[in-house]
Design an enzyme around this catalytic site. Sequence first.
Site, PDB file in Angstrom:
ATOM      1  N   GLY A   7       0.855  -1.188   0.000  1.00 22.71           N
ATOM      2  CA  GLY A   7       0.000   0.000   0.000  1.00 22.71           C
ATOM      3  C   GLY A   7       0.887   1.234   0.000  1.00 22.71           C
ATOM      4  O   GLY A   7       1.406   1.626   1.043  1.00 22.71           O
ATOM      5  N   SER A  10      -0.930   7.118   1.682  1.00 17.78           N
ATOM      6  CA  SER A  10      -0.447   8.143   2.609  1.00 17.78           C
ATOM      7  C   SER A  10       0.468   7.552   3.689  1.00 17.78           C
ATOM      8  O   SER A  10       1.630   7.923   3.793  1.00 17.78           O
ATOM      9  CB  SER A  10      -1.637   8.847   3.268  1.00 17.78           C
ATOM     10  OG  SER A  10      -2.540   9.283   2.283  1.00 17.78           O
ATOM     11  N   GLY A  12       1.567   4.382   4.081  1.00 14.92           N
ATOM     12  CA  GLY A  12       2.595   3.478   3.556  1.00 14.92           C
ATOM     13  C   GLY A  12       3.815   4.257   3.080  1.00 14.92           C
ATOM     14  O   GLY A  12       4.962   3.906   3.368  1.00 14.92           O
ATOM     15  N   ASN A 103      -7.450   1.626  10.394  1.00 12.16           N
ATOM     16  CA  ASN A 103      -8.274   2.317  11.378  1.00 12.16           C
ATOM     17  C   ASN A 103      -9.486   1.447  11.698  1.00 12.16           C
ATOM     18  O   ASN A 103      -9.855   0.572  10.918  1.00 12.16           O
ATOM     19  CB  ASN A 103      -8.734   3.642  10.763  1.00 12.16           C
ATOM     20  CG  ASN A 103      -9.076   4.664  11.821  1.00 12.16           C
ATOM     21  OD1 ASN A 103      -8.999   4.383  13.026  1.00 12.16           O
ATOM     22  ND2 ASN A 103      -9.454   5.841  11.379  1.00 12.16           N
ATOM     23  N   ALA A 129      -1.286  12.196   7.321  1.00 13.61           N
ATOM     24  CA  ALA A 129      -0.637  12.381   6.015  1.00 13.61           C
ATOM     25  C   ALA A 129      -1.700  12.303   4.933  1.00 13.61           C
ATOM     26  O   ALA A 129      -2.726  11.655   5.112  1.00 13.61           O
ATOM     27  CB  ALA A 129       0.403  11.296   5.790  1.00 13.61           C
ATOM     28  N   LYS A 182     -10.207   4.479  20.505  1.00 11.29           N
ATOM     29  CA  LYS A 182     -10.146   5.342  19.312  1.00 11.29           C
ATOM     30  C   LYS A 182     -11.419   5.163  18.478  1.00 11.29           C
ATOM     31  O   LYS A 182     -11.975   6.128  17.936  1.00 11.29           O
ATOM     32  CB  LYS A 182      -8.905   4.993  18.476  1.00 11.29           C
ATOM     33  CG  LYS A 182      -8.669   5.975  17.350  1.00 11.29           C
ATOM     34  CD  LYS A 182      -7.398   5.708  16.588  1.00 11.29           C
ATOM     35  CE  LYS A 182      -7.240   6.739  15.482  1.00 11.29           C
ATOM     36  NZ  LYS A 182      -6.397   6.283  14.385  1.00 11.29           N
ATOM     37  N   SER A 250     -11.806  13.024   9.657  1.00 11.35           N
ATOM     38  CA  SER A 250     -11.338  12.261   8.488  1.00 11.35           C
ATOM     39  C   SER A 250     -12.540  11.776   7.668  1.00 11.35           C
ATOM     40  O   SER A 250     -12.491  11.768   6.438  1.00 11.35           O
ATOM     41  CB  SER A 250     -10.484  11.079   8.929  1.00 11.35           C
ATOM     42  OG  SER A 250     -11.182  10.296   9.871  1.00 11.35           O
ATOM     43  N   GLU A 262     -14.591   4.309   5.710  1.00 13.77           N
ATOM     44  CA  GLU A 262     -14.352   3.006   6.334  1.00 13.77           C
ATOM     45  C   GLU A 262     -15.497   2.670   7.305  1.00 13.77           C
ATOM     46  O   GLU A 262     -15.295   1.994   8.310  1.00 13.77           O
ATOM     47  CB  GLU A 262     -12.990   3.020   7.041  1.00 13.77           C
ATOM     48  CG  GLU A 262     -11.838   3.186   6.060  1.00 13.77           C
ATOM     49  CD  GLU A 262     -10.459   3.244   6.713  1.00 13.77           C
ATOM     50  OE1 GLU A 262      -9.614   2.383   6.463  1.00 13.77           O
ATOM     51  OE2 GLU A 262     -10.234   4.185   7.493  1.00 13.77           O
TER      52      GLU A 262
HETATM   53  P1  NAP Z   1      -4.531   5.595   1.211  1.00  9.86           P
HETATM   54  O1  NAP Z   1      -3.784   6.878   1.092  1.00  9.86           O
HETATM   55  O2  NAP Z   1      -5.817   5.442   0.479  1.00  9.86           O
HETATM   56  O3  NAP Z   1      -3.549   4.427   0.762  1.00  9.86           O
HETATM   57  C1  NAP Z   1      -3.954   3.098   0.635  1.00  9.86           C
HETATM   58  C2  NAP Z   1      -3.027   2.437  -0.379  1.00  9.86           C
HETATM   59  O4  NAP Z   1      -3.327   1.031  -0.397  1.00  9.86           O
HETATM   60  C3  NAP Z   1      -3.204   2.951  -1.801  1.00  9.86           C
HETATM   61  O5  NAP Z   1      -1.935   3.324  -2.286  1.00  9.86           O
HETATM   62  C4  NAP Z   1      -3.726   1.738  -2.568  1.00  9.86           C
HETATM   63  O6  NAP Z   1      -3.192   1.579  -3.850  1.00  9.86           O
HETATM   64  C5  NAP Z   1      -3.160   0.615  -1.728  1.00  9.86           C
HETATM   65  N1  NAP Z   1      -3.850  -0.661  -1.945  1.00  9.86           N
HETATM   66  C6  NAP Z   1      -5.156  -0.965  -1.735  1.00  9.86           C
HETATM   67  N2  NAP Z   1      -5.400  -2.231  -2.073  1.00  9.86           N
HETATM   68  C7  NAP Z   1      -4.227  -2.750  -2.539  1.00  9.86           C
HETATM   69  C8  NAP Z   1      -3.835  -4.009  -3.051  1.00  9.86           C
HETATM   70  N3  NAP Z   1      -4.707  -5.014  -3.177  1.00  9.86           N
HETATM   71  N4  NAP Z   1      -2.554  -4.192  -3.423  1.00  9.86           N
HETATM   72  C9  NAP Z   1      -1.663  -3.172  -3.331  1.00  9.86           C
HETATM   73  N5  NAP Z   1      -1.965  -1.944  -2.832  1.00  9.86           N
HETATM   74  C10 NAP Z   1      -3.227  -1.744  -2.451  1.00  9.86           C
HETATM   75  O7  NAP Z   1      -4.838   5.242   2.716  1.00  9.86           O
HETATM   76  P2  NAP Z   1      -4.151   5.839   4.042  1.00  9.86           P
HETATM   77  O8  NAP Z   1      -4.672   7.206   4.308  1.00  9.86           O
HETATM   78  O9  NAP Z   1      -2.671   5.625   4.016  1.00  9.86           O
HETATM   79  O10 NAP Z   1      -4.822   4.908   5.147  1.00  9.86           O
HETATM   80  C11 NAP Z   1      -4.394   3.582   5.424  1.00  9.86           C
HETATM   81  C12 NAP Z   1      -5.025   3.187   6.763  1.00  9.86           C
HETATM   82  O11 NAP Z   1      -4.432   3.992   7.790  1.00  9.86           O
HETATM   83  C13 NAP Z   1      -6.542   3.466   6.829  1.00  9.86           C
HETATM   84  O12 NAP Z   1      -7.195   2.473   7.562  1.00  9.86           O
HETATM   85  C14 NAP Z   1      -6.621   4.805   7.543  1.00  9.86           C
HETATM   86  O13 NAP Z   1      -7.848   5.007   8.221  1.00  9.86           O
HETATM   87  C15 NAP Z   1      -5.455   4.677   8.509  1.00  9.86           C
HETATM   88  N6  NAP Z   1      -4.929   5.971   8.973  1.00  9.86           N
HETATM   89  C16 NAP Z   1      -4.599   6.935   8.056  1.00  9.86           C
HETATM   90  C17 NAP Z   1      -4.087   8.147   8.502  1.00  9.86           C
HETATM   91  C18 NAP Z   1      -3.689   9.245   7.548  1.00  9.86           C
HETATM   92  O14 NAP Z   1      -3.373  10.362   7.998  1.00  9.86           O
HETATM   93  N7  NAP Z   1      -3.699   9.030   6.244  1.00  9.86           N
HETATM   94  C19 NAP Z   1      -3.901   8.359   9.881  1.00  9.86           C
HETATM   95  C20 NAP Z   1      -4.234   7.350  10.787  1.00  9.86           C
HETATM   96  C21 NAP Z   1      -4.747   6.150  10.304  1.00  9.86           C
HETATM   97  P3  NAP Z   1      -3.497   2.526  -5.093  1.00  9.86           P
HETATM   98  O15 NAP Z   1      -2.649   3.730  -4.871  1.00  9.86           O
HETATM   99  O16 NAP Z   1      -3.060   1.701  -6.228  1.00  9.86           O
HETATM  100  O17 NAP Z   1      -4.971   2.819  -5.038  1.00  9.86           O
END
Ligand code: NAP
Length: 303
Positions: A7, A10, A12, A103, A129, A182, A250, A262
């Site tokens: 992934g 953000s 990752g 999350n 992020a 949370k 969010s 989600e």
């Molecule tokens: P995001 O930006 O949407 O990133 C998710 C990534 O997963 C995307 O790059 C997507 O790929 C990839 N993905 C999905 N399915 C896949 C698969 N089968 N194989 C390979 N890659 C795959 O999400 P995020 O914001 O980082 O959030 C991730 C988790 O962390 C969530 O549960 C969120 O609630 C939690 N979280 C996020 C934050 C934050 O600030 N962002 C803070 C705390 C918690 P593509 O790019 O190809 O679509």
Amino acid sequence: MHWHILGAGSLGTLWAARLARANVPVTLLLRNRQRLASYRQGGGLTLVEQGHASLYPVPAQSVDDTSPIRLLLLACKAYDAEEAVASVAHRLSSDAEVVLLQNGMGSQDAVAARLPRARCIPASSTEGAFRDGDFRVVFAGHGHTWLGDPLNPTPPAWLADLQNAGISHEWTPDILGRLWRKLALNCAINPLTVLHDCRNGGLLEHPAEVATLCAELSEVLHLCGQPDAAEHLAEDVQRVIHATAANYSSMHQDVAQGRRTEISYLLGHVCAVAQRHNCTVPHLQFLLQRLQAELSSKGLSTT
Ligand code: NAP
């Protein structure tokens, strides 16, 4: 220890860039060869911190590569977690560890059921992020990440990598309590900010509605064997509303930008757990119905 990160969104990217610049071996896993080709064309991951962008040429593979994986960071959304992990399950070594950044709750159990031999380590993060381009992420809010293994309190040796990479973290024996707390805070705040279309501070005008939800959430937490997570929940919700009054939640941001939420792993999960325990939570149920109707009216997924 070699990290594989599934992934490149953000969180990752935020983890991959910081691990790579601390010289920790890390490989990104992308969903297919087209994504891999476009990643390679861009030359790496870009992390923007305090307005300054840096490019990190982190090595990448597509999930169908065959090299073994010993330590996996699962950094996709909760609704993608099971399918994403299934796509690399055949590559996991017999002693694999999988860190779950999702999350809410529900996806962690689904992933653990898919990987009965792996050590699954749920995490809960307050870092912030967002993506402002493909393979480009803005580090918007410094925070902290708690990690733990509900089945085994021994901390893994690779926590030293997080230390070296400057990823603020703590190993906790009570990761489930943290995730539940949370989740409860999220359920008391985020859906209402969508329905009232307001910033978190806008909920100061709806104190009775928030208090009723907190009472039902506390009941569910007790039923789930999480009395500590229920303690002073209403006061904590008020504290968060005041501290983040100027922010959009969010879930509000997801809805405003037409992104899938989600919901099934947040309010939906709490309502499902309550139902399983034959516990009636009419206000949470009504909130879920109203939220699903709102998402549906905007053409967004209700699950
Ligand atoms: P995001 O930006 O949407 O990133 C998710 C990534 O997963 C995307 O790059 C997507 O790929 C990839 N993905 C999905 N399915 C896949 C698969 N089968 N194989 C390979 N890659 C795959 O999400 P995020 O914001 O980082 O959030 C991730 C988790 O962390 C969530 O549960 C969120 O609630 C939690 N979280 C996020 C934050 C934050 O600030 N962002 C803070 C705390 C918690 P593509 O790019 O190809 O679509």
